[in-house]
Every structure is written in C-alpha cells, then in structure tokens.
Design an enzyme around this catalytic site. Sequence first.
Site, short mmCIF file in Angstrom:
data_model
loop_
_atom_site.label_atom_id
_atom_site.label_comp_id
_atom_site.label_asym_id
_atom_site.label_seq_id
_atom_site.Cartn_x
_atom_site.Cartn_y
_atom_site.Cartn_z
N ALA A 1 -20.74 10.11 70.34
CA ALA A 1 -21.42 8.83 70.57
C ALA A 1 -21.11 8.35 71.98
CB ALA A 1 -20.96 7.80 69.55
N GLY B 1 -20.29 11.89 66.39
CA GLY B 1 -21.63 11.61 65.89
C GLY B 1 -22.55 12.81 65.97
N GLU C 1 -21.84 14.72 62.88
CA GLU C 1 -22.39 13.91 61.78
C GLU C 1 -23.91 14.06 61.71
OE1 GLU C 1 -19.53 10.17 61.04
OE2 GLU C 1 -20.10 10.40 63.14
N GLU D 1 -12.68 11.31 66.12
CA GLU D 1 -12.64 9.85 66.16
C GLU D 1 -11.23 9.26 66.13
OE1 GLU D 1 -16.86 10.69 64.85
OE2 GLU D 1 -14.89 11.59 64.58
#
Length: 258
Positions: free
Chosen positions: A68, A114, A117, A137
């Site tokens: 991200a 992300g 994900e 993360e």
Amino acid sequence: MEYKYENLLVEVENKIALVTLNRPQALNALNKGLLDDLSIFLTDADYDSDIRVVILTGAGEKAFVAGADIKEFANFDGKEGQQLAASGQENVFNKIEDFPKPIIAAVNGFALGGGLELAMASHFRIASSNAKLGLPEVTLGLIPGYGGTQRLPKLIGKGRAMQAIMTADMFSATRALEIGLVNEVVEQADLINRAKEIATKITNNSSVAIKHAIRAINASDKETGFEIEIESFGNLFEEHDFKEGTTAFVEKRKPNFK
C-alpha cells in the site's frame, strides 16, 4: 465498452480482460486512485458481456504490487484506519473475491502487503519465477487490513500464516507453490501467455455455472474474522508502534519498537 483509467491499463480480447495495475514508478503501490479505478472497473466489467475472465497483473518486471502507499495513511487515527480497511475491503478486495467472473492474479515480481492481499482475493494465482510474496505489516506496527489475516490461513494453513505474519518473511515463488499460495510458477516471459491459456479454457465453459461455483465455494469462507481484522487494524493506528513504524519507513531506517 472502452476502459480508460489513470492507474489501470485494460485490454479486452477473446472475452479476456487483461488488467494491468499501472503505477510502475511506485512499484504499483496501492493508493486511493488505483483502488478507486479498480472498483470502477469491476462495476463496469460485471455488466460487460465481452468479458468472461479477468487477469490482474502489474506493470513492469519488478512488482505485481509492492504494498500500500504508506504515505497516504501514515497520519491517520484509529477511526480513519478502520474506515480505510472497511472501504478497501468492501469496494475492492471483497468485490474481487465475490466477482461473478473468474479473476486470475498473474503475480509478476513482488506481491507484498496489500499486493498479496489483492492476489489472495483473486480466485487463484499463478506466479513468475522471480515472485516474492509476503505480509510485512507488523514492521509498520500494523496487521494486514485488506483481508490478509483471513485469506492467508485458508490458503496455507493457520500455523504457516501465523509465522509469515509474525516474522514478515517473504515466500519465494517456489515456496509459495509448495504451500499452495500459488497454483503454478512459470518464467516471467511466459506468465501472461499462461494466464491467457487458463482463461481461454475457462471461457469455453458455462459462465452461468462458473458464477454459481464461485458463489458456492466462497460461501464456505464467510465468518466474523473480517470484522475483527478491520477493528484491530483501526485500533493500531492509535498506537506508538504504528507512528514509529510508518515514520521509520518514510525515513528509510529500521523502526525502534519499544
């Protein structure tokens, strides 16, 4: 239908949409603009009879999605953090998972945070031999917020997911194949052609039956875990470790977690 976006390239041919996440200067990091474009594309593609299968990939040879865009949320508070996770899941990640047409992630290079994900929300994944996959993360004082804590255990098992999330280690493409995180590994030059081969095979089958198969398979996965992930993700924005982790990232230094 014509598809034009600031952060996506879309080519539709033979009922297959090749969707390229196009922020190569940022290793295709997920920012608000890219997520918004993806959400709009999914809404439009749902109604487009010229699209039967979607292939997601990243621009360039280095990354599918490197994570991200941390600078966008480094100063968020807990409420804003929860909203970030909830809106992302609703508008993009769950939308991909529940999309009535198959979505194949063609993972070229890094798929981190992300990015992994996004690949896990897709219906299945094939990877280039140079791919690296992981959820880093915790190095930012966070947990995965776009479904990672829910989807990774279902793909690779609870114990492996615990270890991967706690250590922030990356999986090589070979290891990802061994543990079921990806379905196939091919050379990078062959990745899109292989994805199109699989997609072509799918387009020959009943799209109505496939839509119902997706719905039925996904029905076995629905629990309250996503809600807990969103709540926890948001709460961590109030913690010192998050401030330290994101500041260290921006300053390109190691975080000093107390």
